[in-house]
Design an enzyme around this catalytic site. Sequence first.
Site, PDB file in Angstrom:
ATOM      1  N   TYR A 113     -79.178  51.086  43.302  1.00 28.72           N
ATOM      2  CA  TYR A 113     -80.598  50.805  43.158  1.00 28.72           C
ATOM      3  C   TYR A 113     -80.809  49.304  43.149  1.00 28.72           C
ATOM      4  O   TYR A 113     -79.906  48.530  42.825  1.00 28.72           O
ATOM      5  CB  TYR A 113     -81.171  51.454  41.893  1.00 28.72           C
ATOM      6  CG  TYR A 113     -81.188  50.580  40.661  1.00 28.72           C
ATOM      7  CD1 TYR A 113     -82.277  49.750  40.394  1.00 28.72           C
ATOM      8  CD2 TYR A 113     -80.132  50.587  39.757  1.00 28.72           C
ATOM      9  CE1 TYR A 113     -82.295  48.948  39.268  1.00 28.72           C
ATOM     10  CE2 TYR A 113     -80.144  49.801  38.636  1.00 28.72           C
ATOM     11  CZ  TYR A 113     -81.237  48.973  38.385  1.00 28.72           C
ATOM     12  OH  TYR A 113     -81.251  48.182  37.276  1.00 28.72           O
ATOM     13  N   PHE A 205     -81.903  52.108  30.374  1.00 32.03           N
ATOM     14  CA  PHE A 205     -81.116  53.153  31.012  1.00 32.03           C
ATOM     15  C   PHE A 205     -79.800  52.633  31.578  1.00 32.03           C
ATOM     16  O   PHE A 205     -78.717  53.173  31.299  1.00 32.03           O
ATOM     17  CB  PHE A 205     -81.941  53.806  32.124  1.00 32.03           C
ATOM     18  CG  PHE A 205     -81.167  54.710  33.037  1.00 32.03           C
ATOM     19  CD1 PHE A 205     -80.961  56.037  32.713  1.00 32.03           C
ATOM     20  CD2 PHE A 205     -80.645  54.223  34.239  1.00 32.03           C
ATOM     21  CE1 PHE A 205     -80.243  56.873  33.557  1.00 32.03           C
ATOM     22  CE2 PHE A 205     -79.937  55.049  35.089  1.00 32.03           C
ATOM     23  CZ  PHE A 205     -79.726  56.376  34.745  1.00 32.03           C
ATOM     24  N   ASP A 206     -79.864  51.583  32.415  1.00 31.15           N
ATOM     25  CA  ASP A 206     -78.629  51.144  33.067  1.00 31.15           C
ATOM     26  C   ASP A 206     -77.696  50.430  32.114  1.00 31.15           C
ATOM     27  O   ASP A 206     -76.475  50.484  32.274  1.00 31.15           O
ATOM     28  CB  ASP A 206     -78.918  50.284  34.301  1.00 31.15           C
ATOM     29  CG  ASP A 206     -80.026  49.283  34.087  1.00 31.15           C
ATOM     30  OD1 ASP A 206     -80.680  49.313  33.041  1.00 31.15           O
ATOM     31  OD2 ASP A 206     -80.241  48.447  34.989  1.00 31.15           O
ATOM     32  N   THR A 207     -78.239  49.775  31.068  1.00 29.49           N
ATOM     33  CA  THR A 207     -77.364  49.202  30.038  1.00 29.49           C
ATOM     34  C   THR A 207     -76.592  50.309  29.332  1.00 29.49           C
ATOM     35  O   THR A 207     -75.380  50.210  29.130  1.00 29.49           O
ATOM     36  CB  THR A 207     -78.185  48.408  29.011  1.00 29.49           C
ATOM     37  OG1 THR A 207     -78.835  47.324  29.659  1.00 29.49           O
ATOM     38  CG2 THR A 207     -77.277  47.864  27.916  1.00 29.49           C
ATOM     39  N   LEU A 210     -73.834  51.635  31.535  1.00 24.38           N
ATOM     40  CA  LEU A 210     -72.691  50.724  31.616  1.00 24.38           C
ATOM     41  C   LEU A 210     -71.852  50.760  30.341  1.00 24.38           C
ATOM     42  O   LEU A 210     -70.615  50.762  30.399  1.00 24.38           O
ATOM     43  CB  LEU A 210     -73.177  49.297  31.874  1.00 24.38           C
ATOM     44  CG  LEU A 210     -73.703  48.984  33.266  1.00 24.38           C
ATOM     45  CD1 LEU A 210     -74.268  47.567  33.308  1.00 24.38           C
ATOM     46  CD2 LEU A 210     -72.618  49.147  34.313  1.00 24.38           C
TER      47      LEU A 210
END
Length: 434
Positions: A113, A205-207, A210
């Site tokens: 993304y 969300f992406d933190t 990860l």
Amino acid sequence: MRTEPSPGTLPAREHLPAGWAGTPVLDVVVPVYNEEKDLQRCVRRLHEHLTRTFPYAFRITVADNASTDGTPHLAGELARRIPEVRSVRLEQKGRGRALRTVWSASDAPVLAYMDVDLSTDLNALLPLVAPLISGHSDLAIGSRLSRSARVVRGPKREFVSRAYNLILRGSLQTRFSDAQCGFKAVRRDVARALLPLVEDGGWFFDTELLVLAERAGLRIHEVPVDWVDDPDSTVRIVRTATEDLKGVWRVGRALATGALPLDRLARPFGDDPRDRDIEDVPRGLARQLVGFCAVGALSTLFYLLLYSGFRTFAGSQAANGLALLVSAVANTAANRGLTFGVRGRGGLVRHQAQGLVVLAIGLALTSGSLAALNTASGDPGHSTELAVLVAANLAATVLRFLLLRAWVFPDRPAHRAADRPGDRTSAPDPRTAR
């Protein structure tokens, strides 16, 4: 925090075949909310770049997050005019929600993304996804904080970004450098294993993705990027930072209590087929030694402080026994979580009981040393007693580590068996799941 079980131990990574046909290899998601101004420019530029430079089939998915302007109409027009573009409409806002929806349904083996403002130079896209295609890595992120990255942005955003990543490193012990860069990619099998564990549907969300991937031992590849700040960005820094800090607290608490089954996301030892037959390989020995030494140093200091305090009203043997008892409970608890990575309350009482047995060995060594000192010198000084105790504790350290590793917190055979292809259910081959 969601605690649904993951699909199981991930299979070994494989290089996607060069002759892949039919299904796009890469699905680039562009999440948007009221972006009618930039949407067409972004999609056309991205499509032109991929057509010119990307050697595999690709798809661009515009994920509309409940836009109220002309964004849905423009996304639909782009999908009708460009074969490699499709549009997905969501009736609720949230970048994380959009990514979860598209990634969960996508048939592409590599998912990515990027932000619609195209702040990141597109020349970093192929280096971003190449390690995932080759089978080298599980996730990939663009980093604006790498030494070789080139970034143009104001001091306010620079400060917020660096402060946020420092918070992640200090609180969640992360090792990746840039959690917030809107330029990331993940293998589909990894996404489907991780997404059920990720709770946030917004900017965190992406933190969260990860952090969980790193804690599960998955490989994260970082790509230095050239990045120019978008002065018209609609991101609310204070509100976003507040929500991110709430997310850090929630994830940290879940990790500390063992609420997430991250051990079920482990890759096999080595992805080369020859490595999969290796048995009884010591797991994490170097890391455990470092953790054990750090805990041991703090425990010894704690023990000496306790001994000095108890010695003011008790004899040397009683003070030694009390100090050892209290410090041993703390030592076992610290080694349980920090050195050997045991989470949750399961087996807590048994571990403490076994730790007390290990304590008995230390007590025998230290008490014997004190008895020998008192025999040799009728009234030894306090500094002499401390020196003898330090030497006795050092002598017991190696034996204590071996007992903790082999007996109290052993590497369970079931975990090793899960790494053998014959003992687990393999995920379907993406080449046959079209």
